[in-house]
Motif scaffolding. Sequence first.
Motif, PDB file in Angstrom:
ATOM      1  N   GLY A 195       0.775  -1.233   0.000  1.00 57.90           N
ATOM      2  CA  GLY A 195       0.000   0.000   0.000  1.00 57.90           C
ATOM      3  C   GLY A 195       0.806   1.283   0.000  1.00 57.90           C
ATOM      4  O   GLY A 195       0.234   2.367   0.042  1.00 57.90           O
ATOM      5  N   ARG A 196       2.106   1.208  -0.069  1.00 56.84           N
ATOM      6  CA  ARG A 196       2.940   2.420   0.002  1.00 56.84           C
ATOM      7  C   ARG A 196       3.266   3.016  -1.358  1.00 56.84           C
ATOM      8  O   ARG A 196       3.553   4.194  -1.459  1.00 56.84           O
ATOM      9  N   LYS A 197       3.250   2.191  -2.394  1.00 55.44           N
ATOM     10  CA  LYS A 197       3.545   2.688  -3.733  1.00 55.44           C
ATOM     11  C   LYS A 197       2.340   3.490  -4.232  1.00 55.44           C
ATOM     12  O   LYS A 197       1.207   3.066  -4.049  1.00 55.44           O
ATOM     13  N   PRO A 198       2.572   4.632  -4.866  1.00 56.77           N
ATOM     14  CA  PRO A 198       1.446   5.416  -5.372  1.00 56.77           C
ATOM     15  C   PRO A 198       0.535   4.557  -6.258  1.00 56.77           C
ATOM     16  O   PRO A 198       1.000   3.776  -7.081  1.00 56.77           O
ATOM     17  N   ASP A 199      -0.754   4.670  -6.039  1.00 53.66           N
ATOM     18  CA  ASP A 199      -1.781   3.953  -6.795  1.00 53.66           C
ATOM     19  C   ASP A 199      -1.726   2.443  -6.605  1.00 53.66           C
ATOM     20  O   ASP A 199      -2.258   1.700  -7.425  1.00 53.66           O
ATOM     21  N   SER A 200      -1.074   1.966  -5.545  1.00 46.84           N
ATOM     22  CA  SER A 200      -1.027   0.522  -5.320  1.00 46.84           C
ATOM     23  C   SER A 200      -2.227   0.086  -4.485  1.00 46.84           C
ATOM     24  O   SER A 200      -2.838   0.878  -3.773  1.00 46.84           O
ATOM     25  N   ASP A 201      -2.541  -1.178  -4.585  1.00 48.53           N
ATOM     26  CA  ASP A 201      -3.631  -1.780  -3.840  1.00 48.53           C
ATOM     27  C   ASP A 201      -3.017  -2.605  -2.710  1.00 48.53           C
ATOM     28  O   ASP A 201      -2.339  -3.601  -2.966  1.00 48.53           O
ATOM     29  N   GLU A 202      -3.259  -2.198  -1.482  1.00 54.32           N
ATOM     30  CA  GLU A 202      -2.639  -2.864  -0.340  1.00 54.32           C
ATOM     31  C   GLU A 202      -3.022  -4.340  -0.268  1.00 54.32           C
ATOM     32  O   GLU A 202      -2.170  -5.202  -0.002  1.00 54.32           O
ATOM     33  N   VAL A 203      -4.285  -4.652  -0.519  1.00 58.32           N
ATOM     34  CA  VAL A 203      -4.722  -6.043  -0.481  1.00 58.32           C
ATOM     35  C   VAL A 203      -4.005  -6.849  -1.560  1.00 58.32           C
ATOM     36  O   VAL A 203      -3.540  -7.967  -1.312  1.00 58.32           O
ATOM     37  N   GLU A 204      -3.890  -6.289  -2.759  1.00 51.86           N
ATOM     38  CA  GLU A 204      -3.192  -6.988  -3.840  1.00 51.86           C
ATOM     39  C   GLU A 204      -1.728  -7.239  -3.475  1.00 51.86           C
ATOM     40  O   GLU A 204      -1.200  -8.323  -3.740  1.00 51.86           O
ATOM     41  N   ASP A 205      -1.093  -6.260  -2.854  1.00 51.41           N
ATOM     42  CA  ASP A 205       0.301  -6.439  -2.432  1.00 51.41           C
ATOM     43  C   ASP A 205       0.416  -7.590  -1.432  1.00 51.41           C
ATOM     44  O   ASP A 205       1.331  -8.411  -1.521  1.00 51.41           O
ATOM     45  N   LEU A 206      -0.506  -7.673  -0.494  1.00 56.42           N
ATOM     46  CA  LEU A 206      -0.474  -8.749   0.493  1.00 56.42           C
ATOM     47  C   LEU A 206      -0.808 -10.095  -0.138  1.00 56.42           C
ATOM     48  O   LEU A 206      -0.258 -11.130   0.264  1.00 56.42           O
ATOM     49  N   GLN A 207      -1.672 -10.092  -1.149  1.00 50.79           N
ATOM     50  CA  GLN A 207      -1.960 -11.331  -1.881  1.00 50.79           C
ATOM     51  C   GLN A 207      -0.716 -11.813  -2.628  1.00 50.79           C
ATOM     52  O   GLN A 207      -0.462 -13.025  -2.696  1.00 50.79           O
ATOM     53  N   LYS A 208       0.047 -10.882  -3.159  1.00 49.12           N
ATOM     54  CA  LYS A 208       1.304 -11.255  -3.831  1.00 49.12           C
ATOM     55  C   LYS A 208       2.262 -11.868  -2.820  1.00 49.12           C
ATOM     56  O   LYS A 208       2.925 -12.870  -3.112  1.00 49.12           O
ATOM     57  N   ALA A 209       2.352 -11.283  -1.634  1.00 45.54           N
ATOM     58  CA  ALA A 209       3.216 -11.840  -0.591  1.00 45.54           C
ATOM     59  C   ALA A 209       2.778 -13.261  -0.249  1.00 45.54           C
ATOM     60  O   ALA A 209       3.614 -14.166  -0.139  1.00 45.54           O
ATOM     61  N   ALA A 210       1.473 -13.464  -0.114  1.00 47.54           N
ATOM     62  CA  ALA A 210       0.946 -14.794   0.202  1.00 47.54           C
ATOM     63  C   ALA A 210       1.272 -15.777  -0.913  1.00 47.54           C
ATOM     64  O   ALA A 210       1.595 -16.947  -0.641  1.00 47.54           O
ATOM     65  N   TRP A 211       1.216 -15.327  -2.164  1.00 45.66           N
ATOM     66  CA  TRP A 211       1.537 -16.192  -3.294  1.00 45.66           C
ATOM     67  C   TRP A 211       2.979 -16.695  -3.187  1.00 45.66           C
ATOM     68  O   TRP A 211       3.244 -17.879  -3.360  1.00 45.66           O
ATOM     69  N   TYR A 212       3.902 -15.789  -2.867  1.00 46.50           N
ATOM     70  CA  TYR A 212       5.309 -16.180  -2.736  1.00 46.50           C
ATOM     71  C   TYR A 212       5.523 -17.086  -1.519  1.00 46.50           C
ATOM     72  O   TYR A 212       6.325 -18.022  -1.572  1.00 46.50           O
ATOM     73  N   ILE A 213       4.822 -16.833  -0.429  1.00 48.70           N
ATOM     74  CA  ILE A 213       4.933 -17.702   0.743  1.00 48.70           C
ATOM     75  C   ILE A 213       4.421 -19.098   0.407  1.00 48.70           C
ATOM     76  O   ILE A 213       5.072 -20.105   0.732  1.00 48.70           O
ATOM     77  N   ASN A 214       3.283 -19.175  -0.260  1.00 46.29           N
ATOM     78  CA  ASN A 214       2.739 -20.479  -0.653  1.00 46.29           C
ATOM     79  C   ASN A 214       3.668 -21.208  -1.620  1.00 46.29           C
ATOM     80  O   ASN A 214       3.822 -22.430  -1.535  1.00 46.29           O
ATOM     81  N   ARG A 215       4.287 -20.479  -2.504  1.00 47.53           N
ATOM     82  CA  ARG A 215       5.249 -21.095  -3.432  1.00 47.53           C
ATOM     83  C   ARG A 215       6.427 -21.690  -2.656  1.00 47.53           C
ATOM     84  O   ARG A 215       6.867 -22.798  -2.940  1.00 47.53           O
ATOM     85  N   GLU A 216       6.906 -20.960  -1.658  1.00 47.38           N
ATOM     86  CA  GLU A 216       8.012 -21.447  -0.845  1.00 47.38           C
ATOM     87  C   GLU A 216       7.587 -22.673  -0.038  1.00 47.38           C
ATOM     88  O   GLU A 216       8.349 -23.645   0.088  1.00 47.38           O
ATOM     89  N   ILE A 217       6.390 -22.664   0.500  1.00 46.61           N
ATOM     90  CA  ILE A 217       5.882 -23.821   1.241  1.00 46.61           C
ATOM     91  C   ILE A 217       5.830 -25.043   0.341  1.00 46.61           C
ATOM     92  O   ILE A 217       6.263 -26.138   0.733  1.00 46.61           O
ATOM     93  N   GLU A 218       5.315 -24.872  -0.873  1.00 43.29           N
ATOM     94  CA  GLU A 218       5.238 -25.990  -1.806  1.00 43.29           C
ATOM     95  C   GLU A 218       6.630 -26.506  -2.174  1.00 43.29           C
ATOM     96  O   GLU A 218       6.847 -27.713  -2.290  1.00 43.29           O
ATOM     97  N   ARG A 219       7.582 -25.603  -2.327  1.00 42.63           N
ATOM     98  CA  ARG A 219       8.966 -26.016  -2.615  1.00 42.63           C
ATOM     99  C   ARG A 219       9.517 -26.871  -1.483  1.00 42.63           C
ATOM    100  O   ARG A 219      10.164 -27.892  -1.704  1.00 42.63           O
ATOM    101  N   LEU A 220       9.242 -26.478  -0.254  1.00 42.85           N
ATOM    102  CA  LEU A 220       9.767 -27.197   0.905  1.00 42.85           C
ATOM    103  C   LEU A 220       9.097 -28.562   1.087  1.00 42.85           C
ATOM    104  O   LEU A 220       9.702 -29.486   1.637  1.00 42.85           O
ATOM    105  N   LYS A 221       7.863 -28.678   0.641  1.00 42.81           N
ATOM    106  CA  LYS A 221       7.136 -29.946   0.766  1.00 42.81           C
ATOM    107  C   LYS A 221       7.595 -30.992  -0.234  1.00 42.81           C
ATOM    108  O   LYS A 221       7.386 -32.186  -0.023  1.00 42.81           O
TER     109      LYS A 221
END
Length: 68
Positions: free
Chosen positions: A41-67
């Motif tokens: 949410g800090r970048k001009p015109d950014s969507d805070e929820v979308e940014d957090l969804q992107k973070a979750a996507w990368y976390i889930n990708r890392e979890i799947e890699r570890l599994k």
Amino acid sequence: MSRVDHPAHYNVGKIEVIDFIEDQQLNFSRGNAVKYICRAGRKPDSDEVEDLQKAAWYINREIERLKD
């Protein structure tokens, strides 16, 4: 500071997120998750929820890699 090297949304705290990511030697997925969380949410015109969804996507990708 240059808008390319140091945009305003990169400099919120005492250090830039990239410096923390490199110091902690995080891999790409973990580093991107941290980046999106810290800048959510800090970048001009950014969507805070979308940014957090992107973070979750990368976390889930890392979890799947570890599994594997």
